[in-house]
Design a protein around this motif. Structure first.
Motif, PDB file in Angstrom:
ATOM      1  N   MET A 172      47.991  33.754  64.807  1.00  0.00           N
ATOM      2  CA  MET A 172      47.121  32.789  64.162  1.00  0.00           C
ATOM      3  C   MET A 172      47.938  32.022  63.121  1.00  0.00           C
ATOM      4  O   MET A 172      48.784  32.591  62.440  1.00  0.00           O
ATOM      5  CB  MET A 172      45.931  33.503  63.521  1.00  0.00           C
ATOM      6  CG  MET A 172      44.797  32.577  63.144  1.00  0.00           C
ATOM      7  SD  MET A 172      43.440  33.469  62.364  1.00  0.00           S
ATOM      8  CE  MET A 172      42.358  33.651  63.754  1.00  0.00           C
ATOM      9  N   ASP A 173      47.661  30.784  62.981  1.00  0.00           N
ATOM     10  CA  ASP A 173      48.388  29.926  62.056  1.00  0.00           C
ATOM     11  C   ASP A 173      48.233  30.422  60.613  1.00  0.00           C
ATOM     12  O   ASP A 173      47.149  30.828  60.196  1.00  0.00           O
ATOM     13  CB  ASP A 173      47.865  28.500  62.202  1.00  0.00           C
ATOM     14  CG  ASP A 173      48.655  27.497  61.412  1.00  0.00           C
ATOM     15  OD1 ASP A 173      48.039  26.529  60.951  1.00  0.00           O
ATOM     16  OD2 ASP A 173      49.877  27.673  61.256  1.00  0.00           O
ATOM     17  N   GLU A 174      49.311  30.377  59.854  1.00  0.00           N
ATOM     18  CA  GLU A 174      49.315  30.875  58.470  1.00  0.00           C
ATOM     19  C   GLU A 174      48.298  30.152  57.586  1.00  0.00           C
ATOM     20  O   GLU A 174      47.651  30.769  56.741  1.00  0.00           O
ATOM     21  CB  GLU A 174      50.713  30.716  57.877  1.00  0.00           C
ATOM     22  CG  GLU A 174      50.872  31.351  56.534  1.00  0.00           C
ATOM     23  CD  GLU A 174      52.283  31.259  55.994  1.00  0.00           C
ATOM     24  OE1 GLU A 174      52.424  31.090  54.775  1.00  0.00           O
ATOM     25  OE2 GLU A 174      53.231  31.345  56.792  1.00  0.00           O
ATOM     26  N   ILE A 175      48.109  28.854  57.808  1.00  0.00           N
ATOM     27  CA  ILE A 175      47.142  28.083  57.017  1.00  0.00           C
ATOM     28  C   ILE A 175      45.717  28.539  57.306  1.00  0.00           C
ATOM     29  O   ILE A 175      44.915  28.706  56.395  1.00  0.00           O
ATOM     30  CB  ILE A 175      47.302  26.574  57.263  1.00  0.00           C
ATOM     31  CG1 ILE A 175      48.663  26.115  56.726  1.00  0.00           C
ATOM     32  CG2 ILE A 175      46.171  25.776  56.635  1.00  0.00           C
ATOM     33  CD1 ILE A 175      49.017  24.684  57.053  1.00  0.00           C
ATOM     34  N   VAL A 176      45.433  28.774  58.571  1.00  0.00           N
ATOM     35  CA  VAL A 176      44.088  29.231  58.954  1.00  0.00           C
ATOM     36  C   VAL A 176      43.806  30.603  58.344  1.00  0.00           C
ATOM     37  O   VAL A 176      42.717  30.853  57.824  1.00  0.00           O
ATOM     38  CB  VAL A 176      43.941  29.252  60.490  1.00  0.00           C
ATOM     39  CG1 VAL A 176      42.629  29.891  60.905  1.00  0.00           C
ATOM     40  CG2 VAL A 176      44.071  27.861  61.073  1.00  0.00           C
ATOM     41  N   VAL A 177      44.794  31.485  58.388  1.00  0.00           N
ATOM     42  CA  VAL A 177      44.626  32.819  57.800  1.00  0.00           C
ATOM     43  C   VAL A 177      44.371  32.702  56.296  1.00  0.00           C
ATOM     44  O   VAL A 177      43.489  33.371  55.749  1.00  0.00           O
ATOM     45  CB  VAL A 177      45.860  33.706  58.088  1.00  0.00           C
ATOM     46  CG1 VAL A 177      45.798  35.008  57.303  1.00  0.00           C
ATOM     47  CG2 VAL A 177      45.969  33.986  59.576  1.00  0.00           C
ATOM     48  N   SER A 178      45.130  31.832  55.625  1.00  0.00           N
ATOM     49  CA  SER A 178      44.940  31.636  54.182  1.00  0.00           C
ATOM     50  C   SER A 178      43.545  31.108  53.872  1.00  0.00           C
ATOM     51  O   SER A 178      42.895  31.566  52.929  1.00  0.00           O
ATOM     52  CB  SER A 178      45.989  30.678  53.627  1.00  0.00           C
ATOM     53  OG  SER A 178      47.255  31.266  53.662  1.00  0.00           O
ATOM     54  N   ILE A 179      43.073  30.164  54.652  1.00  0.00           N
ATOM     55  CA  ILE A 179      41.733  29.609  54.441  1.00  0.00           C
ATOM     56  C   ILE A 179      40.672  30.683  54.661  1.00  0.00           C
ATOM     57  O   ILE A 179      39.727  30.806  53.875  1.00  0.00           O
ATOM     58  CB  ILE A 179      41.494  28.377  55.341  1.00  0.00           C
ATOM     59  CG1 ILE A 179      42.373  27.219  54.862  1.00  0.00           C
ATOM     60  CG2 ILE A 179      40.020  27.980  55.356  1.00  0.00           C
ATOM     61  CD1 ILE A 179      42.401  26.020  55.798  1.00  0.00           C
ATOM     62  N   LEU A 180      40.840  31.483  55.704  1.00  0.00           N
ATOM     63  CA  LEU A 180      39.877  32.563  55.964  1.00  0.00           C
ATOM     64  C   LEU A 180      39.869  33.587  54.830  1.00  0.00           C
ATOM     65  O   LEU A 180      38.802  34.033  54.401  1.00  0.00           O
ATOM     66  CB  LEU A 180      40.191  33.246  57.289  1.00  0.00           C
ATOM     67  CG  LEU A 180      39.855  32.444  58.546  1.00  0.00           C
ATOM     68  CD1 LEU A 180      40.357  33.170  59.790  1.00  0.00           C
ATOM     69  CD2 LEU A 180      38.370  32.172  58.641  1.00  0.00           C
ATOM     70  N   LYS A 181      41.046  33.949  54.327  1.00  0.00           N
ATOM     71  CA  LYS A 181      41.114  34.884  53.202  1.00  0.00           C
ATOM     72  C   LYS A 181      40.415  34.309  51.977  1.00  0.00           C
ATOM     73  O   LYS A 181      39.703  35.022  51.273  1.00  0.00           O
ATOM     74  CB  LYS A 181      42.567  35.222  52.866  1.00  0.00           C
ATOM     75  CG  LYS A 181      43.234  36.138  53.867  1.00  0.00           C
ATOM     76  CD  LYS A 181      44.659  36.439  53.441  1.00  0.00           C
ATOM     77  CE  LYS A 181      45.345  37.381  54.391  1.00  0.00           C
ATOM     78  NZ  LYS A 181      46.716  37.713  53.934  1.00  0.00           N
ATOM     79  N   MET A 182      40.632  33.014  51.726  1.00  0.00           N
ATOM     80  CA  MET A 182      40.005  32.379  50.569  1.00  0.00           C
ATOM     81  C   MET A 182      38.476  32.366  50.730  1.00  0.00           C
ATOM     82  O   MET A 182      37.750  32.630  49.764  1.00  0.00           O
ATOM     83  CB  MET A 182      40.518  30.952  50.398  1.00  0.00           C
ATOM     84  CG  MET A 182      39.952  30.248  49.191  1.00  0.00           C
ATOM     85  SD  MET A 182      40.567  28.573  48.999  1.00  0.00           S
ATOM     86  CE  MET A 182      40.043  27.817  50.522  1.00  0.00           C
ATOM     87  N   LEU A 183      37.990  32.072  51.925  1.00  0.00           N
ATOM     88  CA  LEU A 183      36.550  32.038  52.153  1.00  0.00           C
ATOM     89  C   LEU A 183      35.927  33.434  52.029  1.00  0.00           C
ATOM     90  O   LEU A 183      34.850  33.584  51.437  1.00  0.00           O
ATOM     91  CB  LEU A 183      36.239  31.422  53.521  1.00  0.00           C
ATOM     92  CG  LEU A 183      36.560  29.939  53.666  1.00  0.00           C
ATOM     93  CD1 LEU A 183      36.355  29.480  55.104  1.00  0.00           C
ATOM     94  CD2 LEU A 183      35.737  29.103  52.700  1.00  0.00           C
ATOM     95  N   VAL A 184      36.606  34.441  52.557  1.00  0.00           N
ATOM     96  CA  VAL A 184      36.099  35.812  52.433  1.00  0.00           C
ATOM     97  C   VAL A 184      36.107  36.235  50.970  1.00  0.00           C
ATOM     98  O   VAL A 184      35.126  36.800  50.462  1.00  0.00           O
ATOM     99  CB  VAL A 184      36.921  36.790  53.306  1.00  0.00           C
ATOM    100  CG1 VAL A 184      36.589  38.241  52.987  1.00  0.00           C
ATOM    101  CG2 VAL A 184      36.690  36.500  54.783  1.00  0.00           C
ATOM    102  N   ALA A 185      37.194  35.957  50.263  1.00  0.00           N
ATOM    103  CA  ALA A 185      37.260  36.280  48.835  1.00  0.00           C
ATOM    104  C   ALA A 185      36.174  35.530  48.074  1.00  0.00           C
ATOM    105  O   ALA A 185      35.545  36.093  47.171  1.00  0.00           O
ATOM    106  CB  ALA A 185      38.647  35.938  48.276  1.00  0.00           C
ATOM    107  N   GLY A 186      35.938  34.280  48.431  1.00  0.00           N
ATOM    108  CA  GLY A 186      34.885  33.492  47.785  1.00  0.00           C
ATOM    109  C   GLY A 186      33.509  34.106  47.998  1.00  0.00           C
ATOM    110  O   GLY A 186      32.707  34.179  47.068  1.00  0.00           O
ATOM    111  N   ALA A 187      33.248  34.539  49.216  1.00  0.00           N
ATOM    112  CA  ALA A 187      31.954  35.172  49.501  1.00  0.00           C
ATOM    113  C   ALA A 187      31.796  36.471  48.710  1.00  0.00           C
ATOM    114  O   ALA A 187      30.722  36.753  48.156  1.00  0.00           O
ATOM    115  CB  ALA A 187      31.823  35.443  51.003  1.00  0.00           C
ATOM    116  N   ILE A 188      32.868  37.248  48.626  1.00  0.00           N
ATOM    117  CA  ILE A 188      32.828  38.498  47.855  1.00  0.00           C
ATOM    118  C   ILE A 188      32.577  38.189  46.378  1.00  0.00           C
ATOM    119  O   ILE A 188      31.736  38.833  45.733  1.00  0.00           O
ATOM    120  CB  ILE A 188      34.134  39.295  48.048  1.00  0.00           C
ATOM    121  CG1 ILE A 188      34.212  39.822  49.476  1.00  0.00           C
ATOM    122  CG2 ILE A 188      34.239  40.436  47.029  1.00  0.00           C
ATOM    123  CD1 ILE A 188      35.570  40.370  49.874  1.00  0.00           C
ATOM    124  N   CYS A 189      33.289  37.206  45.836  1.00  0.00           N
ATOM    125  CA  CYS A 189      33.101  36.819  44.432  1.00  0.00           C
ATOM    126  C   CYS A 189      31.685  36.323  44.186  1.00  0.00           C
ATOM    127  O   CYS A 189      31.058  36.666  43.187  1.00  0.00           O
ATOM    128  CB  CYS A 189      34.101  35.719  44.041  1.00  0.00           C
ATOM    129  SG  CYS A 189      35.799  36.284  43.888  1.00  0.00           S
TER     130      CYS A 189
END
Length: 166
Positions: free
Chosen positions: A1-18
């Motif tokens: 998976m593309d590194e940018i897509v992984v970073s965006i997914l991590k940010m969205l998951v972290a955002g939902a957790i926050c």
């Protein structure tokens, strides 16, 4: 998976957790029930005047005017990124002092800082702390910057389900 897509997914998951972290903690500590600090009543009434929920507006006003769980979560995310767990613990202490200076009787900010510090520590092997900083900015934006009316309606529904507010 593309590194940018992984970073965006991590940010969205972290955002939902926050988002869940600070909204549940702030609601539990009664931010939707009444304006707890100076200025929160005015914000709540303005949100109500545009068709929003008064209790969601009080929630929004309280997080603007006092270091509640949103501030604790954001500051602890930053300090965890900069210093690790120690930074999160320092943040909890500073937010607790900030609450006392604001004459805020609650502990939502301190609990928010401690909770996100624990979450970041547990998830660090999967989601690096930097994603929680960006995620928390997104979480706050969904409540304070995107659409006051609809954000307040959602917050009002959450408050009602938790027997806070209406």
């Amino acid at each position: 998976m593309d590194e940018i897509v992984v970073s965006i997914l991590k940010m969205l998951v972290a955002g939902a957790i926050c988002w869940v972290n600070f909204v549940i903690i702030d609601t539990y500590f009664g931010l939707p029930e009444q304006p707890g600090v100076l200025g929160a009543k005015t914000i709540g009434e303005k949100v109500r005047d545009i068709g929003g929920n008064i209790h969601g507006g009080y929630f929004m006003g309280n997080i603007v005017c006092s270091p509640d769980a949103s501030a604790g979560t954001l500051l602890a995310s930053i300090m965890n990124y900069l210093m690790g767990v120690e930074g999160g613990l320092i943040t909890a202490l500073l937010v607790w002092i900030g609450n006392r200076l604001c004459a805020d009787p609650g502990y939502a900010g301190t609990i928010g800082a401690l909770a996100i510090t624990a979450i970041i520590f547990l998830l660090k092997p999967i989601i690096e702390p930097k994603y929680f900083v960006a995620g928390m900015v997104l979480a706050i934006f969904t409540i304070q910057g995107l659409d006051h009316k609809h954000a307040s309606l959602l917050l009002g529904k959450i408050a009602k389900k938790m027997n806070r507010g209406e």
